[in-house]
Design an enzyme around this catalytic site. Structure first.
Site, short mmCIF file in Angstrom:
data_model
loop_
_atom_site.label_atom_id
_atom_site.label_comp_id
_atom_site.label_asym_id
_atom_site.label_seq_id
_atom_site.Cartn_x
_atom_site.Cartn_y
_atom_site.Cartn_z
N ALA A 1 -6.47 0.24 -4.16
CA ALA A 1 -6.69 1.68 -4.06
C ALA A 1 -5.71 2.24 -3.04
O ALA A 1 -5.25 1.52 -2.16
CB ALA A 1 -8.13 1.94 -3.62
N GLY B 1 -8.30 -2.97 -5.43
CA GLY B 1 -8.56 -2.28 -6.70
C GLY B 1 -7.69 -2.79 -7.83
O GLY B 1 -8.07 -2.70 -9.00
N GLU C 1 -9.43 -5.75 -9.06
CA GLU C 1 -10.64 -5.26 -9.74
C GLU C 1 -10.31 -4.65 -11.11
O GLU C 1 -11.05 -4.82 -12.07
CB GLU C 1 -11.36 -4.24 -8.83
CG GLU C 1 -11.96 -4.93 -7.60
CD GLU C 1 -12.36 -3.97 -6.49
OE1 GLU C 1 -11.57 -3.05 -6.18
OE2 GLU C 1 -13.45 -4.13 -5.94
N GLU D 1 -9.55 -6.09 1.26
CA GLU D 1 -10.15 -4.91 1.90
C GLU D 1 -10.69 -5.22 3.29
O GLU D 1 -10.71 -4.36 4.17
CB GLU D 1 -11.29 -4.36 1.02
CG GLU D 1 -10.83 -3.76 -0.30
CD GLU D 1 -10.78 -4.75 -1.46
OE1 GLU D 1 -10.78 -5.98 -1.19
OE2 GLU D 1 -10.73 -4.30 -2.62
N1 CAA Z 1 -2.16 2.07 -0.70
C1 CAA Z 1 -1.17 2.93 -0.35
N2 CAA Z 1 0.11 2.54 -0.22
C2 CAA Z 1 0.41 1.24 -0.40
C3 CAA Z 1 -0.57 0.30 -0.76
C4 CAA Z 1 -1.93 0.76 -0.90
N3 CAA Z 1 -2.92 -0.05 -1.28
N4 CAA Z 1 0.02 -0.91 -0.86
C5 CAA Z 1 1.31 -0.72 -0.61
N5 CAA Z 1 1.56 0.58 -0.33
C6 CAA Z 1 2.84 1.21 0.00
C7 CAA Z 1 3.24 0.91 1.43
O1 CAA Z 1 2.59 1.78 2.33
C8 CAA Z 1 4.73 1.12 1.36
O2 CAA Z 1 4.99 2.50 1.38
P1 CAA Z 1 6.12 3.11 2.37
O3 CAA Z 1 7.41 2.57 1.80
O4 CAA Z 1 5.97 4.58 2.20
O5 CAA Z 1 5.83 2.58 3.73
C9 CAA Z 1 5.09 0.61 -0.04
O6 CAA Z 1 3.87 0.63 -0.79
C10 CAA Z 1 5.60 -0.81 -0.05
O7 CAA Z 1 4.66 -1.62 0.62
P2 CAA Z 1 5.06 -2.66 1.78
O8 CAA Z 1 6.25 -2.16 2.53
O9 CAA Z 1 3.83 -2.93 2.57
O10 CAA Z 1 5.49 -3.91 0.89
P3 CAA Z 1 5.46 -5.45 1.30
O11 CAA Z 1 6.15 -6.16 0.19
O12 CAA Z 1 5.94 -5.64 2.69
O13 CAA Z 1 3.90 -5.84 1.30
C11 CAA Z 1 1.66 -5.92 0.38
C12 CAA Z 1 3.19 -5.85 0.10
C13 CAA Z 1 1.32 -7.26 1.01
C14 CAA Z 1 0.97 -5.77 -0.97
C15 CAA Z 1 1.26 -4.76 1.31
O14 CAA Z 1 1.82 -3.55 0.84
C16 CAA Z 1 -0.22 -4.57 1.45
O15 CAA Z 1 -0.87 -5.33 2.14
N6 CAA Z 1 -0.77 -3.53 0.79
C17 CAA Z 1 -2.17 -3.16 0.90
C18 CAA Z 1 -3.07 -4.12 0.13
C19 CAA Z 1 -4.52 -3.74 0.31
O16 CAA Z 1 -5.05 -3.74 1.40
N7 CAA Z 1 -5.17 -3.37 -0.80
C20 CAA Z 1 -6.57 -2.99 -0.81
C21 CAA Z 1 -6.68 -1.49 -0.75
S1 CAA Z 1 -8.37 -0.94 -0.56
C22 CAA Z 1 -9.07 -1.10 -2.09
O17 CAA Z 1 -8.44 -1.48 -3.04
C23 CAA Z 1 -10.56 -0.73 -2.19
C24 CAA Z 1 -11.19 -1.00 -3.50
O18 CAA Z 1 -11.82 -2.01 -3.68
C25 CAA Z 1 -11.13 -0.01 -4.57
#
Ligand code: CAA
Length: 257
Positions: free
Chosen positions: A65, A108, A111, A131
């Site tokens: 998400a 998400g 999911e 998460e």
């Molecule tokens: N939401 C918003 N933006 C996200 C995102 C997310 N879930 N995942 C990645 N992005 C964005 C980053 O902010 C970044 O944007 P900017 O260039 O503007 O900074 C861009 O995508 C590229 O991401 P990274 O620079 O972080 O890329 P990376 O290759 O270094 O890392 C990753 C990749 C390990 C997937 C890392 O991006 C990450 O940890 N992302 C979040 C994963 C996460 O926590 N997901 C769960 C979200 S909560 C949820 O999903 C609740 C639910 O159950 C519904």
């Protein structure tokens, strides 16, 4: 219908929906999810389409998400947002949904893949529920669908540590159907979708519905439900055609009626 954050390609009798926010690793914001639900709804009533693929790009299926969209929200706002109703809408899609996953399928994203009926993974795929690392927990089915697929212990490990698993582990754990070279992922998924799309659509629909029921109700009620769906198919032209074709030793011609 025009979409901004997804790309719909119809290759009748299958359709491919590509999540398309590559700069955000396909983070599932509200706009994209609303479009996805609307597109699925449209395809569900499109008689030319018999199976639907959901995919991302080589780096990400979806990284979860959209954290930036949720960060400042409070409980009431989260409850009042209709972000959950789009998941409920997608759950009601009757046609088979197949996820073609390369790269990150996190939160998400994992999911969403699990909401699909079948998952084909490229070797680069990574599945996880991270998460916990951002102060919350899965909110779109992770704590419910994951244990049903991989069992309690492994679900606990994934959800409580937030650590991702790779495609091979996902295969061993029963989370995905097949692992293929990343560059073959979409093509392999299309072949599978075409195979399913070549079957009688009403039987496919009722079989999917019956299998999903197995997760919601008791075995006794599930067997009853299955029997009714089985008998219901005897009022279709495709049942007559399928059985007649078998007896006449020829290929059946399905009508979807
Ligand atoms: N939401 C918003 N933006 C996200 C995102 C997310 N879930 N995942 C990645 N992005 C964005 C980053 O902010 C970044 O944007 P900017 O260039 O503007 O900074 C861009 O995508 C590229 O991401 P990274 O620079 O972080 O890329 P990376 O290759 O270094 O890392 C990753 C990749 C390990 C997937 C890392 O991006 C990450 O940890 N992302 C979040 C994963 C996460 O926590 N997901 C769960 C979200 S909560 C949820 O999903 C609740 C639910 O159950 C519904």
């Amino acid at each position: 219908m025009e979409f901004e954050n997804i790309v719909l390609t119809k290759e009748v009798p299958i359709a491919i929906i590509q999540l398309n926010r590559p700069d955000a690793l396909n983070a599932l914001n509200h706009h994209m999810m609303t479009e996805l639900a609307a597109c699925l709804d449209q395809l569900d009533s499109d008689r030319s389409v018999n199976a639907i693929i959901i995919t991302g790009n080589e780096k990400a299926f979806a990284a979860g998400a959209d954290i930036k969209e949720m960060e400042s929200a409070g409980t009431v706002e989260m409850l009042e947002r209709d972000s959950f109703s789009v998941w409920d809408k997608m759950k009601r899609i009757g046609k088979p949904l197949i996820a073609a996953v390369n790269g990150f399928a996190l939160g998400g994203g994992c999911e969403l893949a699990m909401m699909c009926d079948i998952i084909i993974a490229g070797e680069t795929a990574k599945f996880g529920q991270p998460e916990i690392n951002i102060g919350v927990m899965p909110g779109a089915g992770g704590t419910q669908r994951l244990p049903r697929v991989v069992g309690k212990q492994k679900a606990m490990e994934m959800v409580l540590t937030g650590a991702a698993i790779n495609a091979e582990e996902a295969l061993q754990w029963g989370l995905v159907n097949k692992v293929v070279p990343a560059e073959m992922c979409l093509e392999e998924t299309k072949s599978l979708a075409r195979l399913i799309a070549s079957k009688p659509p009403l039987a496919v629909k009722l079989a999917k519905e019956s299998i999903l029921k197995a997760f919601d109700i008791s075995l006794k009620d599930g067997l009853e439900f299955e029997r009714k769906n089985f008998c219901m198919l005897f009022s279709t032209e495709d049942q007559k055609e399928g059985m007649r074709a078998f007896i006449e030793k020829r290929k059946p011609q399905w009508k979807g009626k």
